[in-house]
Design an enzyme around this catalytic site. Structure first.
Site, PDB file in Angstrom:
ATOM      1  N   HIS A 178      35.570  93.247 -90.710  1.00 31.96           N
ATOM      2  CA  HIS A 178      35.194  92.607 -89.439  1.00 31.96           C
ATOM      3  C   HIS A 178      36.158  93.102 -88.367  1.00 31.96           C
ATOM      4  O   HIS A 178      37.364  93.157 -88.608  1.00 31.96           O
ATOM      5  CB  HIS A 178      35.315  91.081 -89.612  1.00 31.96           C
ATOM      6  CG  HIS A 178      34.780  90.277 -88.484  1.00 31.96           C
ATOM      7  ND1 HIS A 178      35.435  90.168 -87.276  1.00 31.96           N
ATOM      8  CD2 HIS A 178      33.654  89.541 -88.372  1.00 31.96           C
ATOM      9  CE1 HIS A 178      34.726  89.387 -86.471  1.00 31.96           C
ATOM     10  NE2 HIS A 178      33.634  88.995 -87.108  1.00 31.96           N
ATOM     11  N   CYS A 202      30.499  93.357 -85.354  1.00 29.69           N
ATOM     12  CA  CYS A 202      30.400  92.093 -84.623  1.00 29.69           C
ATOM     13  C   CYS A 202      30.327  92.390 -83.125  1.00 29.69           C
ATOM     14  O   CYS A 202      31.318  92.824 -82.523  1.00 29.69           O
ATOM     15  CB  CYS A 202      31.595  91.209 -84.947  1.00 29.69           C
ATOM     16  SG  CYS A 202      31.564  89.660 -84.046  1.00 29.69           S
ATOM     17  N   HIS A 226      26.850  91.082 -87.094  1.00 32.88           N
ATOM     18  CA  HIS A 226      27.086  89.804 -86.409  1.00 32.88           C
ATOM     19  C   HIS A 226      26.573  89.985 -84.994  1.00 32.88           C
ATOM     20  O   HIS A 226      27.075  90.860 -84.269  1.00 32.88           O
ATOM     21  CB  HIS A 226      28.589  89.507 -86.332  1.00 32.88           C
ATOM     22  CG  HIS A 226      29.147  88.883 -87.574  1.00 32.88           C
ATOM     23  ND1 HIS A 226      30.429  88.412 -87.640  1.00 32.88           N
ATOM     24  CD2 HIS A 226      28.585  88.627 -88.777  1.00 32.88           C
ATOM     25  CE1 HIS A 226      30.646  87.907 -88.847  1.00 32.88           C
ATOM     26  NE2 HIS A 226      29.546  88.039 -89.553  1.00 32.88           N
ATOM     27  N   ASP A 252      25.734  85.198 -84.702  1.00 31.33           N
ATOM     28  CA  ASP A 252      27.122  84.791 -84.892  1.00 31.33           C
ATOM     29  C   ASP A 252      27.289  83.427 -84.240  1.00 31.33           C
ATOM     30  O   ASP A 252      26.423  82.580 -84.382  1.00 31.33           O
ATOM     31  CB  ASP A 252      28.027  85.882 -84.337  1.00 31.33           C
ATOM     32  CG  ASP A 252      29.409  85.857 -84.957  1.00 31.33           C
ATOM     33  OD1 ASP A 252      29.582  85.165 -85.954  1.00 31.33           O
ATOM     34  OD2 ASP A 252      30.304  86.516 -84.427  1.00 31.33           O
ATOM     35  N   HIS A 253      28.343  83.209 -83.546  1.00 32.32           N
ATOM     36  CA  HIS A 253      28.566  81.868 -82.976  1.00 32.32           C
ATOM     37  C   HIS A 253      27.458  81.485 -82.001  1.00 32.32           C
ATOM     38  O   HIS A 253      26.702  82.333 -81.541  1.00 32.32           O
ATOM     39  CB  HIS A 253      29.870  81.840 -82.186  1.00 32.32           C
ATOM     40  CG  HIS A 253      31.020  82.362 -82.971  1.00 32.32           C
ATOM     41  ND1 HIS A 253      32.188  82.737 -82.394  1.00 32.32           N
ATOM     42  CD2 HIS A 253      31.165  82.570 -84.296  1.00 32.32           C
ATOM     43  CE1 HIS A 253      33.024  83.162 -83.327  1.00 32.32           C
ATOM     44  NE2 HIS A 253      32.422  83.076 -84.494  1.00 32.32           N
ATOM     45  N   TYR A 292      29.742  76.830 -84.469  1.00 26.64           N
ATOM     46  CA  TYR A 292      28.796  76.893 -85.587  1.00 26.64           C
ATOM     47  C   TYR A 292      27.803  75.738 -85.624  1.00 26.64           C
ATOM     48  O   TYR A 292      27.605  75.112 -86.662  1.00 26.64           O
ATOM     49  CB  TYR A 292      29.547  77.010 -86.917  1.00 26.64           C
ATOM     50  CG  TYR A 292      30.138  78.380 -87.103  1.00 26.64           C
ATOM     51  CD1 TYR A 292      29.353  79.432 -87.566  1.00 26.64           C
ATOM     52  CD2 TYR A 292      31.462  78.657 -86.782  1.00 26.64           C
ATOM     53  CE1 TYR A 292      29.877  80.709 -87.719  1.00 26.64           C
ATOM     54  CE2 TYR A 292      32.002  79.929 -86.930  1.00 26.64           C
ATOM     55  CZ  TYR A 292      31.195  80.948 -87.403  1.00 26.64           C
ATOM     56  OH  TYR A 292      31.705  82.211 -87.550  1.00 26.64           O
TER      57      TYR A 292
END
Ligand code: DNO
Length: 365
Positions: A206, A244, A271, A316-317, A330
């Site tokens: 990552h 990401c 991501h 992702d978030h 999340y």
């Protein structure tokens, strides 16, 4: 593209798996044994428990995020051998359970870093925020109090065992340069990539989040040139990436779509998220919609489609919306919305490709 959703485990996540199942097209959960300290071997029975639970809900457990790397490995200390041996055994056990991709990172001390977990946006929703001037004024311990003290659940990257040894770690990293970190990463990869290959597992590093030094600590997985260097450290398909978009996108000079085209066959896990960056170096996480942030989500999806991406992806978030009480970044709602946005783009790209192929065929006739 195989869509997944990060889930923190029974009793450690507020979202029931039944609800995750209601999001269209989610095939697997992205998981980890979050209570096992970095460097310890994961017990097979615990792995199997997660598998059973996930399977009961119709999910696979193909992707683990993360098997964390012990700091002694990043520091290159002699004690790393023991932790690397444990890491290898964990890889073997995960393979026995059918895991295909292991996400990890090589960030010293902290994993992702933000200054606010619940920064209010104009519409009343909140999101993770990074304030450049604030971080320059803070001592690491003050940040930890603000961040960890603001969440009732342990967050990935901010685990108690990591935080307890903070001042010792900062002491140990004194004088550790980027080149030292590269050398220690290479040593680690040369040890574990052959084991991953034997076990049919793809390792997926990552990027550093944010992709620049924080508190003077070295950070190396930050841009295209460094990722090129990373992939050559051990030039094998099993040595790959978690690409990401939000981490890399926090530096507006990073062109994530271009990286997708260049690193296509080494991206094992995508991501996908958006951030809005400001000239003073601040950034805030936004909805996935391209026009809401400075990361070109549309261009990124086009790039994944063009390379025929068949790997794993997750939204992702997300922001915290509709009053949801959730882990920072999340929530169910905004990640659910994000998935639908990503599917919307993807489905249209698929349809267009099919229609263009038909049109081409009929022209030939
Ligand atoms: C934070 C996450 C990171 C990420 C790790 C991967 O929410 O994006 O903690 O999981 O850096 O190893």
């Amino acid at each position: 593209m195989k869509m997944t959703f990060r889930w923190f485990g029974e009793g450690n996540d507020l979202i029931p798996l039944e609800h995750v199942k209601q999001i269209p097209g989610v095939e697997g959960i992205v998981w980890a044994l979050h209570d096992i300290p970095a460097g310890e071997e994961w017990p097979l029975d615990r792995i199997m428990e997660v598998k059973e639970l996930a399977n009961q809900h119709g999910f696979h457990i193909d992707v683990v995020e993360s098997v964390n790397v012990h700091e002694d490995i990043k520091l290159g200390l002699p004690t790393r051998d023991r932790y690397i041996a444990n890491y290898k055994r964990t890889i073997e056990k995960l393979a026995q359970a059918g895991v295909k991709v292991i996400c990890y990172n090589f960030m010293p001390v902290f994993d992702w870093t933000r200054t606010d977990l619940f920064k209010e946006l104009e519409d009343g929703s909140t999101a993770l925020f990074f304030e450049n001037a604030k971080i320059k004024d803070l001592e690491p311990m003050e940040l930890v109090k603000e961040i960890a003290g603001n969440s009732t659940l342990t967050m990935p990257g901010w685990e108690p065992d990591r935080l307890q040894s903070l001042s010792r770690l900062f002491e140990q990293y004194k004088g550790v340069t980027e080149e030292d970190l590269w050398a220690n990463l290479q040593f680690f990869l040369e040890e574990i990539i052959p084991v991953a290959e034997e076990n049919n597992i793809k390792m997926a590093i990552h990027p550093d989040d944010p992709p620049f030094s924080v508190f003077g600590l070295p950070r190396i997985i930050i841009n295209k040139e460094n990722i090129q260097r990373f992939l050559k450290l051990v030039d094998r398909p099993a040595n790959g990436l978690t690409l990401c978009s939000g981490s890399l996108g926090a530096n507006p000079t990073n062109n994530v779509a271009e990286m997708i085209r260049e690193f296509a066959d080494r991206i094992h896990f995508a991501h996908i998220r958006n951030v809005n960056t400001y000239e003073n170096g601040d950034f805030i996480e936004t909805s996935h919609r391209s026009s809401d942030g400075t990361v070109d989500i549309l261009g990124i999806m086009k790039a994944y489609h063009e390379i025929g991406f068949t790997g794993y992806a997750r939204p992702d978030h997300g922001r915290h919306i509709w009053g949801e009480k959730c882990r920072p970044g999340y929530g169910l709602y905004d990640r659910g919305l994000g998935i639908m946005y990503l599917w919307g783009i993807w489905d249209l790209l698929e349809r267009t490709k099919k229609e263009e192929a038909l049109c081409y065929q009929s022209m030939k006739i």
